[in-house]
Design an enzyme around this catalytic site. Structure first.
Site, PDB file in Angstrom:
ATOM      1  CG  HIS A  13      -1.861   1.127   1.346  1.00  0.00           C
ATOM      2  ND1 HIS A  13      -3.182   0.942   1.706  1.00  0.00           N
ATOM      3  CD2 HIS A  13      -1.734   2.458   1.148  1.00  0.00           C
ATOM      4  CE1 HIS A  13      -3.812   2.102   1.721  1.00  0.00           C
ATOM      5  NE2 HIS A  13      -2.938   3.053   1.387  1.00  0.00           N
ATOM      6  CG  HIS A  15      -0.937   7.101  -0.937  1.00  0.00           C
ATOM      7  ND1 HIS A  15      -2.195   7.212  -1.465  1.00  0.00           N
ATOM      8  CD2 HIS A  15      -1.085   6.399   0.217  1.00  0.00           C
ATOM      9  CE1 HIS A  15      -3.075   6.625  -0.668  1.00  0.00           C
ATOM     10  NE2 HIS A  15      -2.418   6.119   0.362  1.00  0.00           N
ATOM     11  CE  LYS A  97      -7.930   2.086  -0.171  1.00  0.00           C
ATOM     12  NZ  LYS A  97      -6.808   2.987   0.045  1.00  0.00           N
ATOM     13  CG  HIS A 139      -9.614   4.283   3.964  1.00  0.00           C
ATOM     14  ND1 HIS A 139      -8.476   5.066   3.873  1.00  0.00           N
ATOM     15  CD2 HIS A 139     -10.180   4.610   5.152  1.00  0.00           C
ATOM     16  CE1 HIS A 139      -8.377   5.828   4.951  1.00  0.00           C
ATOM     17  NE2 HIS A 139      -9.403   5.577   5.748  1.00  0.00           N
ATOM     18  CG  HIS A 180      -4.719   2.059   6.125  1.00  0.00           C
ATOM     19  ND1 HIS A 180      -6.040   2.094   6.471  1.00  0.00           N
ATOM     20  CD2 HIS A 180      -4.628   2.695   4.947  1.00  0.00           C
ATOM     21  CE1 HIS A 180      -6.720   2.739   5.532  1.00  0.00           C
ATOM     22  NE2 HIS A 180      -5.888   3.107   4.602  1.00  0.00           N
ATOM     23  CG  ASP A 255      -1.593   4.748   4.136  1.00  0.00           C
ATOM     24  OD1 ASP A 255      -1.686   5.160   2.971  1.00  0.00           O
ATOM     25  OD2 ASP A 255      -2.381   5.077   5.042  1.00  0.00           O
TER      26      ASP A 255
END
Ligand code: NCD
Ligand code: ZN
Length: 365
Positions: A13, A15, A97, A139, A180, A255
């Protein structure tokens, strides 16, 4: 002291953003991992299979071919099941997602096209994803209750456990990843329902290392502000125990979420996200070492969750050394923008002491 890993780490995971930010941050992940699950909440979002391909090629142009991005689509209320399937069958994207839509924008980064979590089970893409074996990454926070009223932020993940339980009941074979994890309630749910093929989860470094006291220590600490928000010590400890227990359904997803300092260090508003990519392997190693569980680190970093994603783990030899270091610089982006990496402080005495470093990496290609 040394510790050797037999599999190359995989980032479950992360970004990367777009443009100059991608250029600044992606190499940190690519240095430690052979691939990673790239989150689609970019601006603009990854809404179509073609967006995913363009983004994938851009990432590879920065990292080189030794890093394999796992492309994910952003599931909105209007994403069509046919589009989801078309992109999956053609190998253009590999998972979807879902972000929880927030009340009045009080949610995570670029989640304005998210879904009301209480309605997720009715999304028409879910039966098709179950049929074709395409993972749904969630999420797991409920931001608004059934009356449309904003929920308490510390309860949002706990409230989502019922959503996960309902999904599990309605779609027995749907591949679900709870991203997460932070709360004791989700840790208990995973202990009970976790399964390496159909119900997996990830955990970040910051949620294994910190609780909400740290977030508020000496005032609000913007660089520990992320979604889901840090919880009590008991929750942190539940995730430390589950993660280092050898459970095959818990994997490493940092994350890592870069924001320029001007979006975090300001009096009003603070972007959510902690940048940890530079220290992914050292930080997880530190936690497993503290928990006397280094024997489970290799699977956690390089094996768990890969089969769920339809991937084969990669053999490697990675030598880790217990040798403290500090992060001594900000990460420049462009036009004067900078990202403050986890552990960096202007005052050298205030810098975080990372206990482990990567000594050498050799990976089968
Ligand atoms: C992430 C980001 O900045 O994109 N932020 C975060 O606090 N985790 C989004 C997300 O994963 O929720
Ligand atoms: Zn994220």
């Amino acid at each position: 002291m040394q510790h050797t890993l037999k599999h190359a780490p995989y980032e479950r995971h992360v970004h990367f953003r777009r443009g100059n930010m991608t250029k600044a941050v992606a190499p940190y992940t690519a240095r430690q991992c052979w691939g990673g699950v790239i989150m689609p909440n970019t601006a603009p979002h990854i809404l179509t299979p073609e967006d995913a391909v363009e983004y994938r090629d851009f990432i590879i142009s920065i990292t080189g071919k030794n890093f394999t991005p796992f492309m994910v689509g952003y599931l909105t209320a209007v994403t069509s099941p046919e589009e989801v399937k078309r992109g999956y069958k053609a190998g253009l994207w590999s998972a979807m997602k879902v972000y929880p839509r927030a009340a009045g924008g009080h949610g995570t980064t670029n989640a304005e096209d998210g879904i009301n979590m209480l309605e997720l089970a009715n999304h028409p893409a879910l039966p098709i994803m179950q049929e074709i074996g395409m993972p749904l990454l969630i999420h797991p926070e409920v931001n608004v209750d059934k009356n449309g009223v904003e929920t308490d932020e510390f309860d949002r993940e706990k409230l989502c456990v019922a959503v996960l339980r309902n999904l599990r009941r309605r779609f027995k074979r749907l591949k679900i990843s709870a991203e997460h994890g932070t709360s004791v309630e989700l840790a208990k749910f995973m202990e009970r329902y976790g399964d390496p093929e159909t119900m997996v989860c990830t955990v970040t470094t910051q949620h294994l290392m910190h609780d909400r006291n740290d977030l508020l220590r000496g005032g609000f600490q913007p660089h520990l502000r992320c979604y889901p928000i840090m919880k009590r010590r008991e929750s942190r400890d539940a995730w430390r125990a589950l993660t280092t227990s050898g459970a095959p359904f818990v994997g490493a997803g940092t994350d890592s979420a870069p924001h320029p300092t001007h979006a975090k260090e300001r009096a009003r508003g603070c972007a959510g996200g902690v940048f940890t990519a530079h220290a992914m392997v050292p930080l997880y190693t530190q936690v497993f070492d503290e928990m006397n569980s280094l024997e489970y680190l290799d699977n956690f970093l390089g094996v768990n969750g890969l089969s769920f994603l339809g991937l084969e783990p990669k053999l490697a030899e990675i030598v880790l050394t217990k040798q403290p270091w500090t992060m001594d610089k900000m990460i420049p982006v462009a036009h004067g923008d900078k990202v403050r990496p986890y552990g960096f402080h202007e005052d050298p005495d205030e810098r975080f002491q990372f206990q482990w470093s990567i000594d050498s990496i050799s990976c089968d290609q």
